[in-house]
Design a protein around this motif. Structure first.
Motif, PDB file in Angstrom:
ATOM      1  N   UNK A   6      -3.766  51.453  44.156  1.00  0.00           N
ATOM      2  CA  UNK A   6      -4.986  50.723  44.502  1.00  0.00           C
ATOM      3  C   UNK A   6      -4.713  49.219  44.426  1.00  0.00           C
ATOM      4  N   UNK A   7      -5.443  48.479  45.197  1.00  0.00           N
ATOM      5  CA  UNK A   7      -5.306  47.029  45.156  1.00  0.00           C
ATOM      6  C   UNK A   7      -6.544  46.441  44.488  1.00  0.00           C
ATOM      7  N   UNK A  20     -13.072  40.278  43.370  1.00  0.00           N
ATOM      8  CA  UNK A  20     -14.110  40.498  44.369  1.00  0.00           C
ATOM      9  C   UNK A  20     -14.363  41.989  44.541  1.00  0.00           C
ATOM     10  N   UNK A  21     -13.300  42.723  44.646  1.00  0.00           N
ATOM     11  CA  UNK A  21     -13.466  44.174  44.828  1.00  0.00           C
ATOM     12  C   UNK A  21     -12.149  44.890  44.509  1.00  0.00           C
ATOM     13  N   UNK A  22     -12.199  46.207  44.389  1.00  0.00           N
ATOM     14  CA  UNK A  22     -10.955  46.981  44.315  1.00  0.00           C
ATOM     15  C   UNK A  22     -10.963  47.985  45.451  1.00  0.00           C
ATOM     16  N   UNK A  23      -9.745  48.356  45.879  1.00  0.00           N
ATOM     17  CA  UNK A  23      -9.689  49.299  47.000  1.00  0.00           C
ATOM     18  C   UNK A  23     -10.152  50.683  46.551  1.00  0.00           C
ATOM     19  N   UNK A  24     -10.200  50.877  45.223  1.00  0.00           N
ATOM     20  CA  UNK A  24     -10.641  52.198  44.765  1.00  0.00           C
ATOM     21  C   UNK A  24     -12.085  52.455  45.173  1.00  0.00           C
ATOM     22  N   UNK A  25     -12.896  51.400  45.056  1.00  0.00           N
ATOM     23  CA  UNK A  25     -14.292  51.540  45.451  1.00  0.00           C
ATOM     24  C   UNK A  25     -14.388  52.017  46.897  1.00  0.00           C
ATOM     25  N   UNK A  26     -13.510  51.434  47.748  1.00  0.00           N
ATOM     26  CA  UNK A  26     -13.549  51.817  49.166  1.00  0.00           C
ATOM     27  C   UNK A  26     -12.973  53.213  49.401  1.00  0.00           C
ATOM     28  N   UNK A  27     -11.865  53.504  48.663  1.00  0.00           N
ATOM     29  CA  UNK A  27     -11.107  54.729  48.975  1.00  0.00           C
ATOM     30  C   UNK A  27     -11.389  55.885  48.034  1.00  0.00           C
ATOM     31  N   UNK A  28     -12.392  55.693  47.211  1.00  0.00           N
ATOM     32  CA  UNK A  28     -12.685  56.697  46.201  1.00  0.00           C
ATOM     33  C   UNK A  28     -12.675  58.119  46.779  1.00  0.00           C
ATOM     34  N   UNK A  29     -13.408  58.269  47.863  1.00  0.00           N
ATOM     35  CA  UNK A  29     -13.518  59.594  48.501  1.00  0.00           C
ATOM     36  C   UNK A  29     -12.162  60.160  48.859  1.00  0.00           C
ATOM     37  N   UNK A  30     -11.361  59.356  49.543  1.00  0.00           N
ATOM     38  CA  UNK A  30     -10.054  59.830  50.010  1.00  0.00           C
ATOM     39  C   UNK A  30      -9.155  60.231  48.853  1.00  0.00           C
ATOM     40  N   UNK A  31      -9.134  59.351  47.828  1.00  0.00           N
ATOM     41  CA  UNK A  31      -8.238  59.637  46.700  1.00  0.00           C
ATOM     42  C   UNK A  31      -8.625  60.936  46.005  1.00  0.00           C
ATOM     43  N   UNK A  32      -9.918  61.117  45.790  1.00  0.00           N
ATOM     44  CA  UNK A  32     -10.294  62.346  45.080  1.00  0.00           C
ATOM     45  C   UNK A  32     -10.063  63.572  45.968  1.00  0.00           C
TER      46      UNK A  32
END
Lengths: 244, 304
Positions: free
Chosen positions: B61-62, B156-168
């Motif tokens: 994650x970034x 500002x943000x983390x990519x986890x917030x954006x990619x949460x769905x994909x990762x899980x």
């Protein structure tokens, strides 16, 4: 060592007591079929006894009781003076080494040569290779199979297979030879051949118990005859011809 | 006398193995096939495991920082994280906004629209970032939360917030694949075991009359048993060697077709790395199967 003591015991006791004794022996199966019914007799050491009767009257069962392949339902079978039903299961193979057995089918091991079959009886007792190499050819010569020693059982005739079986039965010098219809599958020549061998073995001091339905042969050899009919011992004559 | 009899019993086993050629052939061919199946299953299980690990390594994650945060501060955070040696974090990498732009340009290639868009913006629109690789996929949520709490005013943000769905989703699928592989392996090995057991039993059944004769001639139960068990071990050993050879050949032949399926690793490599495990699994399985089956199967003929 313990086993040798057992053997020695049998050996010594056998000298003084009646050798094989049936005391009111019966054998029946769970289904209710009575095979042997209240049979009693004695066999002395060195005897040649013929047990005669039609097929299915219980001759084979009687023999099996002697070498402890089966157990009596009631009554006692004694060897020496010991009740053989008391012998521990683990020691049975050692008890059986007192016996040599021959059957209607030669029961040779199919994937062994004649020589190996005979040698096997000594191998299982842990006899040394030197002794085996000396004694096996000797006995094969006695039964007339010197030239067939490297053949497999399926490569020899019925009579030859039976002679090999006989050689295997006596090579460890058993005290009793039990022969169950040994000539059942053989032609008259081969039959006579086997009978001659049995008599010869008996002459050397081995007790022979022969079960057969062949009355002619029995008449010919003229030894003790026990007649079994429907599971009962109906006649036991010391030296006799079977008159029917 | 014991040694002599044992040596003889072993010889008996050899002779029976060698002389009953058809029986030996039949038994060994069935055992080889089942062992091949076991070997393949073990190997596939290992390959799946390795592939999953590979995929997991690529997930990261970034954490994007606000544009007013100085590079030194970010590097400081990176150093703090590395010094703490958190068990959740495998690696922390700093990607400056300049590097990020380079990469972005590289990825978007000759796309005119993006070029134009970048020209219109005029300056680099991308933030500085820390790229974090976790030791386990399930750790990303924790890591992300950690940043959002600890450094809330900086990022500002983390990519986890954006990619949460994909990762899980990836995680769920990998768990499924892993469980399915384990289940199938157990099934296959059980089936293979049963088939072998029955084959050895039939081979012993074919010999049952011999056991009776051997006992009549005065052989003790042990003397009858040892050759049979030894023959079972021989079946196992020969089958194992054959199965391993066939496994190697199969892997070698399948390799070109499997490229790409397993991301960067090709299966010959994986096999090379796992060969010892597979060989051991097959060898031990075969010896245990051969020995155990014959031991169990012979007992019923010696009960009397």
């Amino acid at each position: 060592m313990r086993f040798d003591i057992v053997m020695l015991y049998y050996f010594l006791v056998g000298r003084f007591m009646s050798f094989i004794r049936f005391e009111n022996v019966s054998k029946s199966y769970a289904q209710g079929a009575i095979i042997l019914d209240d049979i009693s007799f004695d066999i002395d050491q060195g005897e040649f006894v013929t047990i005669i009767g039609a097929s299915g009257v219980g001759k084979s069962t009687l023999l099996r009781l002697i070498y402890a392949e089966q157990k009596a339902s009631s009554g006692r079978v004694l060897f020496g003076d010991k009740d053989i039903s008391l012998i521990k299961k683990k020691l049975l193979p050692f008890y059986r080494r007192n016996f040599g057995t021959v059957f209607q089918d030669s029961k040779l091991l199919e994937n062994k040569t004649i020589y190996e079959n005979v040698a096997y009886a000594l191998e299982v007792q842990g006899k040394g290779n030197a002794q085996i190499e000396e004694e096996v050819p000797k006995i094969l010569e006695i039964v007339g199979l010197s030239h067939q020693y490297d053949k497999y059982p399926h490569q020899v005739s019925g009579g030859e297979a039976q002679r090999a079986s006989l050689a295997r039965a006596v090579i460890h010098r058993p005290r009793v030879l039990v022969a169950d219809e040994p000539t059942g599958n053989l032609d008259p020549d081969a039959t006579w051949n086997i009978m001659q061998l049995l008599l010869k073995i008996n002459e050397f001091g081995t007790t022979v118990i022969l079960a057969t339905h062949d009355t002619q042969t029995v008449d010919h050899i003229n030894r003790r005859v026990m007649v079994i009919q429907e599971g009962r011992l109906v006649s036991d004559k010391a030296q006799s011809k079977y008159a029917g | 006398m014991k040694t002599l009899k044992f040596a003889r019993a072993i010889k008996e086993g050899f002779l029976s193995f060698y002389r009953d050629k058809w029986l030996t052939l039949a038994t060994i061919s069935v055992m080889t096939l089942t062992l091949f199946l076991i070997g393949m299953t073990v190997f596939l299980g290992l390959a799946v495991q390795e592939t999953i690990t590979n995929i997991e390594k690529r997930i990261n994650i970034s954490v994007y920082f606000n544009s007013d945060v100085k590079q030194e501060r970010i590097l400081e955070i990176q150093k703090t994280l590395e010094d703490q040696k958190l068990k959740e974090i495998e690696r922390v990498e700093f990607v400056s906004r300049a590097e990020a732009l380079e990469k972005f340009k590289e990825l978007s290639g000759e796309d005119e629209d993006i070029k134009n868009a970048l020209d219109v913006v005029g300056e680099n629109p991308l933030p500085d970032a820390l790229v974090i690789t976790a030791t386990k996929t399930s750790n990303y949520e924790t890591i992300s939360e950690f940043f959002e709490q600890q450094y809330a005013e900086l990022i500002s943000t983390t990519s986890f917030a954006k990619n949460k769905g994909t990762i899980s989703e990836i995680r769920d699928r990998m768990v499924f694949v892993r469980n399915a592989t384990t289940f199938l392996s157990i099934m296959f090995v059980a089936i293979a075991g049963l088939v072998t057991f029955n084959t050895v039993r039939m081979s012993i059944y074919a010999h049952r009359k011999q056991f009776e004769v051997m006992r009549l001639v005065g052989a003790s139960n042990t003397y009858v048993k040892i050759p049979v068990i030894f023959e079972g071990i021989l079946y196992g050993l020969v089958s194992a060697v054959l199965a391993i050879i066939i496994l190697f050949i199969t892997v070698y032949l399948v390799d070109p077709f499997a490229k790409g399926l397993l991301s960067d690793a090709n299966i010959t490599d994986i096999y090379g790395r796992q060969a010892i495990t597979v060989v051991f699994a097959v060898l031990i399985a075969s010896i245990l199967l051969g020995m155990g089956s014959s031991y169990i199967a012979i007992r019923r003929y010696l009960e009397k």
